[in-house]
Design a protein around this motif. Structure first.
Motif, PDB file in Angstrom:
ATOM      1  N   VAL A  58       0.825  -1.211   0.000  1.00  0.00           N
ATOM      2  CA  VAL A  58       0.000   0.000   0.000  1.00  0.00           C
ATOM      3  C   VAL A  58       0.863   1.266   0.000  1.00  0.00           C
ATOM      4  O   VAL A  58       0.599   2.225  -0.743  1.00  0.00           O
ATOM      5  CB  VAL A  58      -0.953  -0.011   1.221  1.00  0.00           C
ATOM      6  N   ALA A  59       1.906   1.280   0.828  1.00  0.00           N
ATOM      7  CA  ALA A  59       2.784   2.454   0.924  1.00  0.00           C
ATOM      8  C   ALA A  59       3.501   2.735  -0.394  1.00  0.00           C
ATOM      9  O   ALA A  59       3.827   3.887  -0.697  1.00  0.00           O
ATOM     10  CB  ALA A  59       3.808   2.247   2.035  1.00  0.00           C
ATOM     11  N   LYS A  60       3.704   1.706  -1.174  1.00  0.00           N
ATOM     12  CA  LYS A  60       4.410   1.856  -2.445  1.00  0.00           C
ATOM     13  C   LYS A  60       3.478   2.235  -3.596  1.00  0.00           C
ATOM     14  O   LYS A  60       3.855   3.039  -4.467  1.00  0.00           O
ATOM     15  CB  LYS A  60       5.147   0.549  -2.788  1.00  0.00           C
ATOM     16  N   HIS A  61       2.274   1.682  -3.600  1.00  0.00           N
ATOM     17  CA  HIS A  61       1.428   1.792  -4.800  1.00  0.00           C
ATOM     18  C   HIS A  61       0.153   2.630  -4.647  1.00  0.00           C
ATOM     19  O   HIS A  61      -0.533   2.872  -5.641  1.00  0.00           O
ATOM     20  CB  HIS A  61       1.035   0.382  -5.279  1.00  0.00           C
ATOM     21  N   VAL A  62      -0.178   3.051  -3.431  1.00  0.00           N
ATOM     22  CA  VAL A  62      -1.400   3.860  -3.240  1.00  0.00           C
ATOM     23  C   VAL A  62      -0.988   5.301  -2.947  1.00  0.00           C
ATOM     24  O   VAL A  62      -0.383   5.579  -1.913  1.00  0.00           O
ATOM     25  CB  VAL A  62      -2.263   3.295  -2.091  1.00  0.00           C
ATOM     26  N   PRO A  63      -1.284   6.229  -3.868  1.00  0.00           N
ATOM     27  CA  PRO A  63      -0.818   7.614  -3.720  1.00  0.00           C
ATOM     28  C   PRO A  63      -1.151   8.247  -2.366  1.00  0.00           C
ATOM     29  O   PRO A  63      -0.306   8.929  -1.774  1.00  0.00           O
ATOM     30  CB  PRO A  63      -1.535   8.342  -4.867  1.00  0.00           C
ATOM     31  N   TYR A  64      -2.354   8.033  -1.869  1.00  0.00           N
ATOM     32  CA  TYR A  64      -2.755   8.638  -0.590  1.00  0.00           C
ATOM     33  C   TYR A  64      -1.826   8.189   0.532  1.00  0.00           C
ATOM     34  O   TYR A  64      -1.346   9.015   1.325  1.00  0.00           O
ATOM     35  CB  TYR A  64      -4.210   8.271  -0.265  1.00  0.00           C
ATOM     36  N   TYR A  65      -1.556   6.891   0.602  1.00  0.00           N
ATOM     37  CA  TYR A  65      -0.713   6.376   1.686  1.00  0.00           C
ATOM     38  C   TYR A  65       0.772   6.632   1.439  1.00  0.00           C
ATOM     39  O   TYR A  65       1.541   6.792   2.383  1.00  0.00           O
ATOM     40  CB  TYR A  65      -1.000   4.890   1.926  1.00  0.00           C
ATOM     41  N   ARG A  66       1.169   6.705   0.200  1.00  0.00           N
ATOM     42  CA  ARG A  66       2.553   7.059  -0.112  1.00  0.00           C
ATOM     43  C   ARG A  66       2.858   8.447   0.443  1.00  0.00           C
ATOM     44  O   ARG A  66       3.886   8.667   1.095  1.00  0.00           O
ATOM     45  CB  ARG A  66       2.755   7.008  -1.628  1.00  0.00           C
ATOM     46  N   GLN A  67       1.934   9.388   0.207  1.00  0.00           N
ATOM     47  CA  GLN A  67       2.077  10.754   0.707  1.00  0.00           C
ATOM     48  C   GLN A  67       1.956  10.794   2.237  1.00  0.00           C
ATOM     49  O   GLN A  67       2.711  11.493   2.921  1.00  0.00           O
ATOM     50  CB  GLN A  67       1.000  11.650   0.080  1.00  0.00           C
ATOM     51  N   LYS A 104      -6.869   4.809  -4.808  1.00  0.00           N
ATOM     52  CA  LYS A 104      -6.811   3.702  -5.759  1.00  0.00           C
ATOM     53  C   LYS A 104      -5.351   3.354  -6.061  1.00  0.00           C
ATOM     54  O   LYS A 104      -4.545   4.226  -6.392  1.00  0.00           O
ATOM     55  CB  LYS A 104      -7.533   4.078  -7.047  1.00  0.00           C
ATOM     56  N   SER A 105      -4.997   2.075  -5.935  1.00  0.00           N
ATOM     57  CA  SER A 105      -3.635   1.620  -6.197  1.00  0.00           C
ATOM     58  C   SER A 105      -3.268   1.803  -7.666  1.00  0.00           C
ATOM     59  O   SER A 105      -4.114   1.617  -8.557  1.00  0.00           O
ATOM     60  CB  SER A 105      -3.506   0.144  -5.820  1.00  0.00           C
ATOM     61  N   ASP A 106      -2.001   2.151  -7.914  1.00  0.00           N
ATOM     62  CA  ASP A 106      -1.574   2.328  -9.312  1.00  0.00           C
ATOM     63  C   ASP A 106      -1.306   0.996 -10.013  1.00  0.00           C
ATOM     64  O   ASP A 106      -0.969   0.984 -11.197  1.00  0.00           O
ATOM     65  CB  ASP A 106      -0.356   3.263  -9.402  1.00  0.00           C
ATOM     66  N   ILE A 107      -1.455  -0.122  -9.300  1.00  0.00           N
ATOM     67  CA  ILE A 107      -1.335  -1.443  -9.942  1.00  0.00           C
ATOM     68  C   ILE A 107      -2.630  -2.237  -9.768  1.00  0.00           C
ATOM     69  O   ILE A 107      -2.643  -3.469  -9.878  1.00  0.00           O
ATOM     70  CB  ILE A 107      -0.140  -2.246  -9.388  1.00  0.00           C
ATOM     71  N   ALA A 108      -3.713  -1.531  -9.481  1.00  0.00           N
ATOM     72  CA  ALA A 108      -4.999  -2.209  -9.255  1.00  0.00           C
ATOM     73  C   ALA A 108      -5.517  -2.849 -10.534  1.00  0.00           C
ATOM     74  O   ALA A 108      -5.327  -2.330 -11.633  1.00  0.00           O
ATOM     75  CB  ALA A 108      -6.027  -1.215  -8.723  1.00  0.00           C
ATOM     76  N   GLY A 109      -6.179  -3.987 -10.361  1.00  0.00           N
ATOM     77  CA  GLY A 109      -6.871  -4.621 -11.466  1.00  0.00           C
ATOM     78  C   GLY A 109      -8.231  -3.973 -11.639  1.00  0.00           C
ATOM     79  O   GLY A 109      -8.455  -2.859 -11.152  1.00  0.00           O
ATOM     80  N   PRO A 110      -9.158  -4.656 -12.306  1.00  0.00           N
ATOM     81  CA  PRO A 110     -10.509  -4.093 -12.469  1.00  0.00           C
ATOM     82  C   PRO A 110     -11.170  -3.871 -11.104  1.00  0.00           C
ATOM     83  O   PRO A 110     -11.131  -4.749 -10.237  1.00  0.00           O
ATOM     84  CB  PRO A 110     -11.246  -5.183 -13.263  1.00  0.00           C
ATOM     85  N   LEU A 111     -11.748  -2.690 -10.918  1.00  0.00           N
ATOM     86  CA  LEU A 111     -12.412  -2.360  -9.661  1.00  0.00           C
ATOM     87  C   LEU A 111     -13.875  -2.025  -9.910  1.00  0.00           C
ATOM     88  O   LEU A 111     -14.198  -1.339 -10.880  1.00  0.00           O
ATOM     89  CB  LEU A 111     -11.715  -1.175  -8.980  1.00  0.00           C
ATOM     90  N   ALA A 112     -14.733  -2.520  -9.047  1.00  0.00           N
ATOM     91  CA  ALA A 112     -16.166  -2.248  -9.163  1.00  0.00           C
ATOM     92  C   ALA A 112     -16.568  -1.194  -8.134  1.00  0.00           C
ATOM     93  O   ALA A 112     -16.065  -1.181  -7.012  1.00  0.00           O
ATOM     94  CB  ALA A 112     -16.966  -3.527  -8.954  1.00  0.00           C
ATOM     95  N   ARG A 113     -17.479  -0.339  -8.521  1.00  0.00           N
ATOM     96  CA  ARG A 113     -17.955   0.738  -7.657  1.00  0.00           C
ATOM     97  C   ARG A 113     -19.086   0.219  -6.759  1.00  0.00           C
ATOM     98  O   ARG A 113     -20.043  -0.390  -7.243  1.00  0.00           O
ATOM     99  CB  ARG A 113     -18.445   1.892  -8.534  1.00  0.00           C
ATOM    100  N   PRO A 320      -7.455   0.636  -0.248  1.00  0.00           N
ATOM    101  CA  PRO A 320      -7.247   0.207   1.141  1.00  0.00           C
ATOM    102  C   PRO A 320      -8.246   0.743   2.170  1.00  0.00           C
ATOM    103  O   PRO A 320      -8.652   1.904   2.115  1.00  0.00           O
ATOM    104  CB  PRO A 320      -5.848   0.740   1.471  1.00  0.00           C
ATOM    105  N   PHE A 321      -8.602  -0.149   3.078  1.00  0.00           N
ATOM    106  CA  PHE A 321      -9.331   0.211   4.285  1.00  0.00           C
ATOM    107  C   PHE A 321      -8.396  -0.050   5.455  1.00  0.00           C
ATOM    108  O   PHE A 321      -8.256  -1.188   5.907  1.00  0.00           O
ATOM    109  CB  PHE A 321     -10.619  -0.607   4.416  1.00  0.00           C
TER     110      PHE A 321
END
Length: 452
Positions: A58-67, A104-113, A320-321
């Motif tokens: 998550v720390a590597k690929h999710v912009p919110y948590y990276r920041q 949203k992860s920058d390596i995420a697969g298909p995501l449903a809303r 992530p939650f």
């Protein structure tokens, strides 16, 4: 013993269904059925290892948590176990809404809303990927099998979510028929519809029921009032979820349908957090979800103390939650269940923070203290209590006679004042029916007063 058809569904058709949807459900369920028997120490070690990998990803690929990690000066390796999660802030609905794209992860697969029903007052829109869905379905499947039933056994589902009810296309109908699962919509529960639902259950003779406790409680009451026998159908278990299960509801459902009630706790947002086993233990989905109990100031509480449930779902690396505030109140147990599973347990689930009311003198009361006043009145068919403010509580009542008379009104006002304070204004409104929430759930007590 499972029928041949159930075996074909659970071992062939459902696994094929999950594989076509690119879900890893079968493998995960098998792992869960093995790990549930591990001792607490081994389970904790495995959870910590998975948490470390989850945080690193998550720390590597999710912009919110990276920041966030950069801003806080926290490194992923600083989070080694559940105790270290206090180094990270809580996540709530407002934060998710404000940072939706960055979560949203920058390596995420298909995501449903997806979205929650908003029964707590604030709906939440979020994203789910195949990883999360696979783990959630596997957790539910494992818990289902604790009760000697399986996918493919006949099932009646009483549900009110627009998501489920809006998806009744030909493919969905065919799938449900194949898996022997029949959906009855939990909206507009008129006497005629309730009697029709009871007839459906009688003719189907399901092995299991699944749905809202309020709906099955209502069905049980209707069966009793009309002398309809429902305890001779071979129902093995009634799974209830998505609402607080009150003791009187459990007693009523078990007595009328002649089967145990298995409580399930969780949400569309937080995942399947805990399930009840036949020995009564409310076991956490410990391999997938880290649960913290915190006080109003956000400090972790030890077992035995009541606080808000905060979850970190380890299957949500794509959206992530982490330390997500559920708004639900519970107590963690430090006991071992008689079933022998090493999975930790919740001692009690006390409802949402909005299920508690505040008396005029500041005392916090569970809504159940008000519910019992009206539930014990023979003249009351249905009711809903809304605490608008500390000074004002509004009660909607469906009277069996059709109209709330002066005696009923006085009994209700006197009873509620005895709990909330003599100076509190109690208004009683006579109505012909109590409408469900938009989600289809029924809430007997709603407080608009902040109890935190």
């Amino acid at each position: 013993m499972a029928s041949l058809y159930t075996k074909i569904v659970s071992k062939v058709l459902f696994p094929l269904h999950e594989k076509l949807k690119k879900h890893d459900t079968v493998r995960i369920r098998k792992q869960l059925e093995a790990s549930q028997w591990l001792d607490a120490q081994t389970l904790h070690q495995r959870q910590s290892e998975r948490l470390q990998q989850f945080i690193k990803t998550v720390a590597k690929h999710v912009p919110y948590y990276r920041q966030l990690f950069s801003t806080l000066g926290v490194k992923p390796e600083d989070i080694r176990s559940s105790a270290d999660l206090v180094k990270l802030p809580f996540l709530d609905k407002a934060t998710i809404s404000a940072n939706f794209d960055a979560l949203k992860s920058d390596i995420a697969g298909p995501l449903a809303r997806f979205n929650t029903g908003g029964s707590s007052g604030q709906p939440l829109i979020f994203l789910l990927g195949n990883e999360r869905v696979s783990h959630d379905v596997a957790e539910k499947w494992r818990a289902t099998r604790w009760w000697d039933v399986d996918i493919g056994d006949k099932e009646i589902v009483a549900w009110g979510s627009p998501i489920e009810l809006g998806a009744q296309d030909k493919v969905r109908l065919f799938r449900d028929a194949l898996f022997r699962s029949e959906l009855i919509p939990a909206f507009d529960m008129t006497e005629q519809k309730l009697l029709s639902f009871l007839e459906t259950i009688k003719s189907t003779k399901p092995k299991m029921l699944f749905g809202y406790p309020s709906v099955f409680d209502l069905l049980a009451k209707t069966a009793k009032q009309n002398n309809i026998q429902m305890d001779n159908l071979g129902i093995k278990v009634a799974f209830v979820t998505s609402e607080r299960l009150y003791p009187y509801q459990r007693e009523n459902i078990e007595a009328v349908f002649g089967c145990p009630v298995a409580n399930g706790y969780g949400g569309r947002d937080a995942g399947f957090i805990a399930h009840q086993c036949p020995q009564g233990g409310m076991h956490l989905s410990y391999e997938d979800i880290v649960v913290e109990i915190v006080d109003p100031a956000g400090n972790p509480l030890p077992p035995g103390q009541s606080g808000e449930i905060v979850v970190t779902h380890l299957g949500t690396s794509e959206f992530p939650f982490i330390r997500y505030r559920t708004g639900d109140i519970a107590v963690m147990s430090d006991k071992q269940c008689a079933c022998g599973r090493g999975l930790p347990m919740l001692e009690s689930i006390e409802g949402r923070s909005t299920d508690f009311v505040v008396a005029a003198d500041g005392t916090i009361l569970h809504g159940l203290s008000l519910i019992y006043i009206l539930r014990d009145m023979d003249s009351v068919e249905a009711f809903k209590i809304v605490q608008e403010s500390v000074q004002h509580t509004h009660v909607q009542v469906v009277a069996k006679s059709g109209e709330v008379d002066l005696t009923m009104r006085d009994t209700i006002v006197t009873g509620l004042k005895s709990r909330l304070g003599d100076e509190v204004d109690i208004t009683v409104e006579s109505v012909t029916e109590i409408a469900a929430e938009k989600s289809g759930k029924y809430r007997y007590v709603i407080s608009k007063v902040n109890v935190g």
